[in-house]
Design a protein around this motif. Structure first.
Motif, PDB file in Angstrom:
ATOM      1  N   GLY A 153       0.817  -1.201   0.000  1.00 18.34           N
ATOM      2  CA  GLY A 153       0.000   0.000   0.000  1.00 18.34           C
ATOM      3  C   GLY A 153       0.852   1.252   0.000  1.00 18.34           C
ATOM      4  N   ILE A 154       0.200   2.342  -0.300  1.00 16.66           N
ATOM      5  CA  ILE A 154       0.893   3.606  -0.480  1.00 16.66           C
ATOM      6  C   ILE A 154       1.530   4.105   0.808  1.00 16.66           C
ATOM      7  N   ARG A 157       7.682   4.191   5.581  1.00 20.92           N
ATOM      8  CA  ARG A 157       8.833   3.394   6.004  1.00 20.92           C
ATOM      9  C   ARG A 157      10.003   3.482   5.032  1.00 20.92           C
ATOM     10  N   VAL A 158       9.733   3.267   3.752  1.00 19.03           N
ATOM     11  CA  VAL A 158      10.812   3.285   2.771  1.00 19.03           C
ATOM     12  C   VAL A 158      11.403   4.683   2.639  1.00 19.03           C
ATOM     13  N   LYS A 159      10.538   5.680   2.538  1.00 25.52           N
ATOM     14  CA  LYS A 159      11.013   7.048   2.350  1.00 25.52           C
ATOM     15  C   LYS A 159      11.817   7.525   3.556  1.00 25.52           C
ATOM     16  N   ALA A 195       4.357   5.101  -6.586  1.00 27.56           N
ATOM     17  CA  ALA A 195       5.030   5.920  -5.577  1.00 27.56           C
ATOM     18  C   ALA A 195       6.459   5.440  -5.362  1.00 27.56           C
ATOM     19  N   LEU A 196       6.644   4.128  -5.385  1.00 29.79           N
ATOM     20  CA  LEU A 196       7.977   3.560  -5.193  1.00 29.79           C
ATOM     21  C   LEU A 196       8.922   3.991  -6.311  1.00 29.79           C
ATOM     22  N   ILE A 203       9.315   0.456 -13.186  1.00 30.22           N
ATOM     23  CA  ILE A 203      10.213  -0.087 -12.159  1.00 30.22           C
ATOM     24  C   ILE A 203      11.163  -1.101 -12.781  1.00 30.22           C
ATOM     25  N   GLN A 204      10.638  -1.965 -13.646  1.00 29.64           N
ATOM     26  CA  GLN A 204      11.506  -2.952 -14.296  1.00 29.64           C
ATOM     27  C   GLN A 204      12.640  -2.274 -15.059  1.00 29.64           C
ATOM     28  N   SER A 205      12.331  -1.157 -15.704  1.00 30.37           N
ATOM     29  CA  SER A 205      13.339  -0.471 -16.515  1.00 30.37           C
ATOM     30  C   SER A 205      14.431   0.175 -15.671  1.00 30.37           C
ATOM     31  N   ARG A 206      14.178   0.351 -14.377  1.00 25.52           N
ATOM     32  CA  ARG A 206      15.161   0.959 -13.481  1.00 25.52           C
ATOM     33  C   ARG A 206      15.994  -0.075 -12.736  1.00 25.52           C
TER      34      ARG A 206
END
Length: 250
Positions: free
Chosen positions: A53-54, A60-62, A94-95, A122-125
């Motif tokens: 979820g957003i 947490r990640v940010k 958002a990730l 995301i895959q491309s990064r």
């Protein structure tokens, strides 16, 4: 490995493949290798299926990625996001932005069973690594090593039964072996009992009832298998499909 020749240039990573083939284990090994003895302090491990979820992405990640004060011997922090394919589309979007903003101080290792559920941006990064199912020979060899160390009696038919049931999922195979060992040894009969396979013949009977038009009886027998004898719904579907194939029903 080539990934570790120059860790400062390590890209974000995406590990994909079926369950139990070593994706998370490899991610943790990389953290230890890159970050050294204090790797836990600079590693954030999250299970997206539990915390998807957003809010998880934003908070947490940010927060972890922006925390200042990296050790001079640490090239970056590492965020492991297990079961990333269970994240919502909004969370993945958002990730993507967080990955861009945090790339100077963090590397992400994303782990997914189904790579098709990871959005393309995301895959491309990430550098994508696809894990294949572990072979029967490798799984059985590993189980034999465990049995030798734990002094557990095993036979080839029992080990083969474990592999056939777990289908290359080493983690599941080890868990099933442990459960089976409590029955006195690793043989085919004990494996079937431990895995709840002693009732697979009843699945054939259910199919015959259904084909004969005895739908109510077939339904009651199916409920008995699942509710009383503990056969999972997924296993029932697997065995009913196998039974249909054997009887050559459309």
């Amino acid at each position: 490995t080539a990934l570790l020749k120059n860790v400062t240039e390590l890209p974000h990573l995406l590990f994909s493949g079926s369950a139990g083939v070593g994706k998370t284990t490899l991610a943790l090994c990389l953290c230890r290798q890159i970050l050294g003895d204090g790797w836990k302090e600079f590693t954030l491990e999250l299970n997206a299926s539990d915390e998807r979820g957003i809010n998880m992405v934003r908070e947490r990640v940010k927060k972890f990625s922006k925390f200042a004060g990296l050790d001079t011997n640490i090239p970056f922090k590492i965020i492991i996001l297990d079961e990333a394919d269970e994240m919502t589309s909004d969370a993945q979007t958002a990730l993507r932005r967080i990955i861009e903003d945090a790339s100077k101080s963090c590397r992400f290792i994303m782990i997914a069973n189904n790579i098709s559920k990871i959005i393309d941006p995301i895959q491309s990064r990430c550098a994508v690594f696809k894990f294949t199912t572990i072979s029967e020979k490798e799984v059985i060899s590993h189980l034999k090593e465990i049995a030798k160390k734990e002094k557990v009696k095993v036979d080839e038919d029992g080990l083969k039964a474990i592999y056939d049931y777990t289908e290359g999922d080493l983690r599941h195979a080890i868990n099933l072996m442990q459960a089976t060992a409590s029955l006195g040894g690793i043989n085919e009969e004990n494996v079937k009992a431990s895995a709840g396979l002693t009732k697979t013949k009843d699945v054939d009977e259910i199919l015959k009832m259904a084909i004969a038009g005895k739908i109510h009886d077939a339904r009651n027998k199916m409920i008995e298998l699942i509710k009383v004898y503990g056969m999972s719904e997924s296993d029932f579907l697997k065995y009913i499909n196998e039974a249909m194939y054997r009887t050559k029903q459309p």
